[in-house]
Design a protein around this motif. Structure first.
Motif, PDB file in Angstrom:
ATOM      1  N   ALA A   1       3.556   3.882  -7.040  1.00  0.00           N
ATOM      2  CA  ALA A   1       4.707   3.624  -6.178  1.00  0.00           C
ATOM      3  C   ALA A   1       5.841   4.613  -6.405  1.00  0.00           C
ATOM      4  CB  ALA A   1       5.202   2.194  -6.398  1.00  0.00           C
ATOM      5  N   GLU A   2       6.212   4.856  -7.669  1.00  0.00           N
ATOM      6  CA  GLU A   2       7.373   5.700  -7.941  1.00  0.00           C
ATOM      7  C   GLU A   2       7.224   7.107  -7.375  1.00  0.00           C
ATOM      8  OE1 GLU A   2       9.694   7.654 -11.740  1.00  0.00           O
ATOM      9  OE2 GLU A   2       8.996   5.573 -11.939  1.00  0.00           O
ATOM     10  N   PRO A   3       6.083   7.815  -7.590  1.00  0.00           N
ATOM     11  CA  PRO A   3       5.958   9.156  -6.990  1.00  0.00           C
ATOM     12  C   PRO A   3       6.058   9.150  -5.469  1.00  0.00           C
ATOM     13  CG  PRO A   3       4.289   8.827  -8.687  1.00  0.00           C
ATOM     14  CD  PRO A   3       4.943   7.502  -8.460  1.00  0.00           C
ATOM     15  N   LEU A   4       5.486   8.131  -4.839  1.00  0.00           N
ATOM     16  CA  LEU A   4       5.550   8.054  -3.377  1.00  0.00           C
ATOM     17  C   LEU A   4       6.976   7.827  -2.901  1.00  0.00           C
ATOM     18  CD1 LEU A   4       2.364   5.856  -2.772  1.00  0.00           C
ATOM     19  CD2 LEU A   4       2.638   8.282  -2.200  1.00  0.00           C
ATOM     20  N   ILE A   5       7.717   6.968  -3.597  1.00  0.00           N
ATOM     21  CA  ILE A   5       9.115   6.713  -3.231  1.00  0.00           C
ATOM     22  C   ILE A   5       9.953   7.966  -3.454  1.00  0.00           C
ATOM     23  CG2 ILE A   5      11.180   5.391  -3.818  1.00  0.00           C
ATOM     24  CD1 ILE A   5       9.287   3.060  -4.533  1.00  0.00           C
ATOM     25  N   ARG A   6       9.735   8.647  -4.580  1.00  0.00           N
ATOM     26  CA  ARG A   6      10.478   9.876  -4.881  1.00  0.00           C
ATOM     27  C   ARG A   6      10.248  10.929  -3.793  1.00  0.00           C
ATOM     28  NH1 ARG A   6      12.507  11.010 -10.064  1.00  0.00           N
ATOM     29  NH2 ARG A   6      12.004   9.491 -11.687  1.00  0.00           N
ATOM     30  N   GLU A   7       8.989  11.093  -3.411  1.00  0.00           N
ATOM     31  CA  GLU A   7       8.642  12.105  -2.416  1.00  0.00           C
ATOM     32  C   GLU A   7       9.286  11.813  -1.067  1.00  0.00           C
ATOM     33  OE1 GLU A   7       4.640  13.968  -0.236  1.00  0.00           O
ATOM     34  OE2 GLU A   7       4.460  12.388  -1.755  1.00  0.00           O
ATOM     35  N   GLU A   8       9.247  10.562  -0.671  1.00  0.00           N
ATOM     36  CA  GLU A   8       9.762  10.205   0.648  1.00  0.00           C
ATOM     37  C   GLU A   8      11.289  10.175   0.673  1.00  0.00           C
ATOM     38  OE1 GLU A   8       8.828   9.630   4.586  1.00  0.00           O
ATOM     39  OE2 GLU A   8       7.446   9.944   2.903  1.00  0.00           O
ATOM     40  N   ALA A   9      11.905   9.689  -0.394  1.00  0.00           N
ATOM     41  CA  ALA A   9      13.365   9.586  -0.426  1.00  0.00           C
ATOM     42  C   ALA A   9      14.024  10.951  -0.576  1.00  0.00           C
ATOM     43  CB  ALA A   9      13.794   8.674  -1.571  1.00  0.00           C
ATOM     44  N   GLY A  10      13.383  11.847  -1.314  1.00  0.00           N
ATOM     45  CA  GLY A  10      13.965  13.163  -1.529  1.00  0.00           C
ATOM     46  C   GLY A  10      14.927  13.190  -2.708  1.00  0.00           C
TER      47      GLY A  10
ATOM     48  N   LEU B   1      10.325  -3.636   6.546  1.00  0.00           N
ATOM     49  CA  LEU B   1      10.773  -2.343   6.022  1.00  0.00           C
ATOM     50  C   LEU B   1      11.417  -1.447   7.078  1.00  0.00           C
ATOM     51  CD1 LEU B   1       7.819  -1.447   3.626  1.00  0.00           C
ATOM     52  CD2 LEU B   1      10.129  -2.133   2.992  1.00  0.00           C
ATOM     53  N   ASP B   2      11.133  -1.697   8.361  1.00  0.00           N
ATOM     54  CA  ASP B   2      11.690  -0.853   9.418  1.00  0.00           C
ATOM     55  C   ASP B   2      12.882  -1.514  10.118  1.00  0.00           C
ATOM     56  OD1 ASP B   2      10.277  -2.861  10.612  1.00  0.00           O
ATOM     57  OD2 ASP B   2       9.040  -1.563  11.881  1.00  0.00           O
ATOM     58  N   PHE B   3      13.530  -2.469   9.428  1.00  0.00           N
ATOM     59  CA  PHE B   3      14.631  -3.175  10.087  1.00  0.00           C
ATOM     60  C   PHE B   3      15.800  -2.234  10.355  1.00  0.00           C
ATOM     61  CE2 PHE B   3      16.123  -3.354   5.745  1.00  0.00           C
ATOM     62  CZ  PHE B   3      17.496  -3.415   5.823  1.00  0.00           C
ATOM     63  N   CYS B   4      16.524  -2.498  11.430  1.00  0.00           N
ATOM     64  CA  CYS B   4      17.690  -1.695  11.806  1.00  0.00           C
ATOM     65  C   CYS B   4      18.832  -2.584  12.288  1.00  0.00           C
ATOM     66  CB  CYS B   4      17.314  -0.699  12.907  1.00  0.00           C
ATOM     67  SG  CYS B   4      16.053   0.498  12.442  1.00  0.00           S
TER      68      CYS B   4
ATOM     69  N   GLY C   1       0.814  -1.201   0.000  1.00  0.00           N
ATOM     70  CA  GLY C   1       0.000   0.000   0.000  1.00  0.00           C
ATOM     71  C   GLY C   1       0.849   1.253   0.000  1.00  0.00           C
ATOM     72  N   SER C   2       0.194   2.407  -0.010  1.00  0.00           N
ATOM     73  CA  SER C   2       0.910   3.683  -0.051  1.00  0.00           C
ATOM     74  C   SER C   2       1.875   3.847   1.118  1.00  0.00           C
ATOM     75  CB  SER C   2      -0.101   4.832  -0.059  1.00  0.00           C
ATOM     76  OG  SER C   2      -0.904   4.793  -1.220  1.00  0.00           O
ATOM     77  N   LYS C   3       1.449   3.429   2.307  1.00  0.00           N
ATOM     78  CA  LYS C   3       2.322   3.552   3.484  1.00  0.00           C
ATOM     79  C   LYS C   3       3.582   2.709   3.323  1.00  0.00           C
ATOM     80  CE  LYS C   3      -1.272   4.655   6.882  1.00  0.00           C
ATOM     81  NZ  LYS C   3      -1.946   4.235   8.139  1.00  0.00           N
ATOM     82  N   ASP C   4       3.446   1.538   2.683  1.00  0.00           N
ATOM     83  CA  ASP C   4       4.619   0.680   2.479  1.00  0.00           C
ATOM     84  C   ASP C   4       5.605   1.319   1.516  1.00  0.00           C
ATOM     85  OD1 ASP C   4       3.682  -1.641   4.053  1.00  0.00           O
ATOM     86  OD2 ASP C   4       2.145  -1.773   2.508  1.00  0.00           O
ATOM     87  N   TRP C   5       5.096   1.879   0.409  1.00  0.00           N
ATOM     88  CA  TRP C   5       5.999   2.512  -0.561  1.00  0.00           C
ATOM     89  C   TRP C   5       6.707   3.711   0.063  1.00  0.00           C
ATOM     90  CZ3 TRP C   5       6.956  -1.006  -3.694  1.00  0.00           C
ATOM     91  CH2 TRP C   5       5.994  -1.746  -4.375  1.00  0.00           C
ATOM     92  N   LYS C   6       5.976   4.474   0.884  1.00  0.00           N
ATOM     93  CA  LYS C   6       6.607   5.604   1.571  1.00  0.00           C
ATOM     94  C   LYS C   6       7.681   5.127   2.547  1.00  0.00           C
ATOM     95  CE  LYS C   6       2.802   8.952   1.363  1.00  0.00           C
ATOM     96  NZ  LYS C   6       1.857   9.772   2.164  1.00  0.00           N
ATOM     97  N   LYS C   7       7.370   4.067   3.269  1.00  0.00           N
ATOM     98  CA  LYS C   7       8.341   3.535   4.226  1.00  0.00           C
ATOM     99  C   LYS C   7       9.584   3.029   3.488  1.00  0.00           C
ATOM    100  CE  LYS C   7       6.843   1.678   7.976  1.00  0.00           C
ATOM    101  NZ  LYS C   7       6.224   0.778   8.991  1.00  0.00           N
ATOM    102  N   LEU C   8       9.384   2.422   2.313  1.00  0.00           N
ATOM    103  CA  LEU C   8      10.518   1.952   1.525  1.00  0.00           C
ATOM    104  C   LEU C   8      11.381   3.137   1.079  1.00  0.00           C
ATOM    105  CD1 LEU C   8      10.502  -0.880  -1.060  1.00  0.00           C
ATOM    106  CD2 LEU C   8      11.482   1.306  -1.704  1.00  0.00           C
ATOM    107  N   GLY C   9      10.723   4.224   0.650  1.00  0.00           N
ATOM    108  CA  GLY C   9      11.475   5.432   0.304  1.00  0.00           C
ATOM    109  C   GLY C   9      12.241   5.980   1.491  1.00  0.00           C
ATOM    110  N   GLY C  10      11.635   5.908   2.680  1.00  0.00           N
ATOM    111  CA  GLY C  10      12.320   6.357   3.886  1.00  0.00           C
ATOM    112  C   GLY C  10      13.526   5.504   4.215  1.00  0.00           C
TER     113      GLY C  10
END
Length: 325
Positions: A220-229, A309-312, A186-195
């Motif tokens: 997906a691509e616009p959401l990733i672009r926005e979140e990644a910067g 996606l939130d692994f550290c 979903g959108s939240k996942d793509w944003k988290k991936l960009g983050g």
């Protein structure tokens, strides 16, 4: 295939899916290690799914029907002239056509995939991931074959780096699948991936190459672009539209490859490229049994590490493939 021959003529049946074409190309590459192969590709598209039941009955009865009758069930190219020495294909929608043509033309055949109840004796060999078949006659237990090799991707990557002037850039690659195989993005996942991409850019200075697929979709691509910067991604390779980089070069230019866990074929190709491979899961997922088997097999062999996606936790030491799959 026991007899030693100098060359063979192969018909390759394709359902048009990129992943299945890659599997067939991988089989051809393996065959060429010991024999010259002249290949002809034939596209076959199943007309309606329920027609498989009718073909099951025909093939189970051992009835040999003319090749032209196959067009009742498939939309297909004109068959090449002459008779092949081998018919091969990958993907469930080609298995009936493969068995039918081999039986009619009296030639050997190879199939890569799940037979789904079709008699194994209709094939000279079946390439499978099912380790329980190991040692049984006619079964070839092997990770999914693909045409990707380390030498090829490294050559393509060198060409791209020289062309773009990014000879010293530290790059990681992100391969995007989408909904399927029990995974929901979903959108939240793509944003988290960009983050995630942005975080590693800040921590290590690494920049990213991003590859999309047919299932990724346009959101997906616009959401990733926005979140990644800006400046985090140095090249995009979408499924459609303008590409900054080719798929082989995207694999070869990277030190690490990250793959959304729904895409078995991309995971296998990343492993075959000889890179460190890490798979990523969205918030909602329950892998289907077939996909889960591959993931566990690859993880058992230390070819991948699996992550939310939130692994550290950093990255474990992994093995890399030097010969491809």
């Amino acid at each position: 295939m026991e007899d030693r021959v100098n060359s063979i003529k192969a018909w390759v049946l394709s359902d048009g899916k990129a992943g299945h074409r890659s599997q067939s190309k991988g089989i051809l590459a393996a065959l060429r290690n010991w024999v010259k192969v002249e290949e002809d590709w034939v596209e076959v598209k199943l007309r309606v799914g329920f027609l498989r039941l009718a073909m099951d009955r025909v093939l189970r009865g051992g009835v040999v029907l003319p090749t032209g009758w196959l067009r009742i069930f498939y939309r297909m190219d004109e068959l090449p002239p002459g008779k092949p020495d081998l018919i091969l294909s990958a993907g469930g929608n080609t298995r009936h056509a493969n068995a039918w043509l081999a039986g009619t033309l009296v030639c050997r055949n190879l199939f890569c995939g799940d037979l789904r109840g079709l008699d194994k004796d209709l094939f000279a060999g079946v390439i499978t991931w099912d380790e329980s078949k190991a040692g049984e006659n006619g079964w070839i237990v092997n990770p999914t074959p693909v045409a990707i090799t380390p030498d090829e991707v490294e050559r393509k990557a060198r060409q791209w780096r020289m062309k773009t002037g990014q000879t010293d850039e530290q790059i990681w690659t992100m391969l995007l699948g989408g909904n399927g195989a029990g995974y929901l993005w979903g959108s939240k996942d793509w944003k988290k991936l960009g983050g995630l991409m942005k975080r590693y850019h800040r921590e290590t200075g690494v920049r990213w190459v991003v590859v999309g697929s047919r299932r990724t979709g346009r959101k997906a691509e616009p959401l990733i672009r926005e979140e990644a910067g800006q400046d985090v991604v140095c090249a995009w390779c979408p499924a459609e539209g303008v590409r900054d980089i080719s798929y082989p070069a995207a694999l070869g230019c990277s030190e690490r490859v990250f793959v959304t866990e729904d895409s078995h074929m991309m995971i296998t190709e990343a492993i075959a490229s000889g890179r460190q491979v890490h798979t990523l899961q969205p918030a909602r997922w329950k892998a289907n049994p077939s996909n889960l088997h591959f993931l566990r097999l690859y993880e058992k062999n230390s070819w991948i590490s699996r992550h939310a996606l939130d692994f550290c936790d950093g990255f474990p030491s992994l093995k890399v493939m030097h010969e491809g799959l």
